[in-house]
Design a protein around this motif. Structure first.
Motif, PDB file in Angstrom:
ATOM      1  N   SER A  70       0.829  -1.203   0.000  1.00  0.00           N
ATOM      2  CA  SER A  70       0.000   0.000   0.000  1.00  0.00           C
ATOM      3  C   SER A  70       0.868   1.261   0.000  1.00  0.00           C
ATOM      4  CB  SER A  70      -0.954   0.010   1.198  1.00  0.00           C
ATOM      5  OG  SER A  70      -0.232   0.074   2.399  1.00  0.00           O
ATOM      6  N   ILE A  71       1.993   1.231   0.681  1.00  0.00           N
ATOM      7  CA  ILE A  71       2.905   2.381   0.669  1.00  0.00           C
ATOM      8  C   ILE A  71       3.506   2.566  -0.727  1.00  0.00           C
ATOM      9  CG2 ILE A  71       5.132   3.207   1.535  1.00  0.00           C
ATOM     10  CD1 ILE A  71       4.343   1.971   4.255  1.00  0.00           C
ATOM     11  N   ALA A  73       2.160   1.658  -3.544  1.00  0.00           N
ATOM     12  CA  ALA A  73       1.108   2.136  -4.439  1.00  0.00           C
ATOM     13  C   ALA A  73       0.829   3.613  -4.199  1.00  0.00           C
ATOM     14  CB  ALA A  73      -0.164   1.323  -4.235  1.00  0.00           C
ATOM     15  N   GLY A  74       0.942   4.072  -2.948  1.00  0.00           N
ATOM     16  CA  GLY A  74       0.729   5.483  -2.650  1.00  0.00           C
ATOM     17  C   GLY A  74       1.823   6.364  -3.197  1.00  0.00           C
ATOM     18  N   MET A  75       3.046   5.856  -3.221  1.00  0.00           N
ATOM     19  CA  MET A  75       4.166   6.637  -3.744  1.00  0.00           C
ATOM     20  C   MET A  75       4.145   6.693  -5.262  1.00  0.00           C
ATOM     21  SD  MET A  75       7.180   5.298  -1.179  1.00  0.00           S
ATOM     22  CE  MET A  75       8.395   5.523  -2.433  1.00  0.00           C
ATOM     23  N   LYS A  76       3.482   5.742  -5.879  1.00  0.00           N
ATOM     24  CA  LYS A  76       3.484   5.643  -7.330  1.00  0.00           C
ATOM     25  C   LYS A  76       2.760   6.819  -7.980  1.00  0.00           C
ATOM     26  CE  LYS A  76       3.156   1.860 -10.513  1.00  0.00           C
ATOM     27  NZ  LYS A  76       2.673   0.516 -10.722  1.00  0.00           N
ATOM     28  N   SER A  77       1.586   7.151  -7.493  1.00  0.00           N
ATOM     29  CA  SER A  77       0.844   8.258  -8.079  1.00  0.00           C
ATOM     30  C   SER A  77       0.089   8.988  -6.985  1.00  0.00           C
ATOM     31  CB  SER A  77      -0.139   7.747  -9.131  1.00  0.00           C
ATOM     32  OG  SER A  77      -1.120   6.940  -8.518  1.00  0.00           O
ATOM     33  N   LYS A  78       0.135  10.294  -7.081  1.00  0.00           N
ATOM     34  CA  LYS A  78      -0.575  11.123  -6.124  1.00  0.00           C
ATOM     35  C   LYS A  78      -1.974  11.385  -6.663  1.00  0.00           C
ATOM     36  CE  LYS A  78       2.821  11.600  -3.322  1.00  0.00           C
ATOM     37  NZ  LYS A  78       2.813  10.903  -2.078  1.00  0.00           N
ATOM     38  N   PRO A  79      -2.989  11.340  -5.797  1.00  0.00           N
ATOM     39  CA  PRO A  79      -4.343  11.638  -6.273  1.00  0.00           C
ATOM     40  C   PRO A  79      -4.480  13.115  -6.619  1.00  0.00           C
ATOM     41  CG  PRO A  79      -4.336  11.330  -3.895  1.00  0.00           C
ATOM     42  CD  PRO A  79      -2.956  10.981  -4.398  1.00  0.00           C
TER      43      PRO A  79
END
Length: 132
Positions: A70-71, A73-79
């Motif tokens: 999950s970390i 995936a969060g670093m991959k793209s910012k909403p």
């Protein structure tokens, strides 16, 4: 990096399923380890301790890899806000600084009033004769 963590995560999940199914069934559960006596894979208290510890270690690994994924995936793209990405569509030949549809309507019908105030409606109702 993400692919490596996914592979480790899937290996932990498969091992966790196997270890849980090997545990002794105490009710009508799906335990493969069997509920009766006899010679099994591991018997007695040592088997219960080993399988319990293995389950706890695999569960901890599962939680760690889940949080790691999950970390990543969060670093991959910012909403971002959807409305920030809407492209502005322009039509050729239309002045973008014009007043919009009101100006176009006034150009089409020159008899239209130039003010945007609404006219006061005439009172309607029964006509009362006036005496002179």
């Amino acid at each position: 990096m993400e692919s490596v963590v996914i592979v480790i995560h899937l290996l932990i999940v498969a091992a966790l399923v196997v270890v849980v199914l090997l545990q002794r069934s105490e009710g009508g559960a799906l335990g493969i380890g069997g509920g009766g006596g006899g010679g099994g894979f591991l018997t007695g208290r040592s088997a219960a301790n080993l399988l319990t510890r293995t389950t706890a270690i695999l569960a901890a690994g599962f939680f760690i890899t889940s949080m790691g994924l999950s970390i990543l995936a969060g670093m991959k793209s910012k909403p971002s806000d959807v409305l920030d990405n809407v492209p502005v569509q322009t039509q050729p030949g239309v002045d973008q600084n014009s007043g919009g549809i009101l100006d176009e309507l006034q150009q089409l019908s020159p008899s239209a009033p130039a003010s945007t105030e609404t006219p006061t409606p005439e009172p309607t109702g029964p006509q009362v004769p006036t005496s002179q």
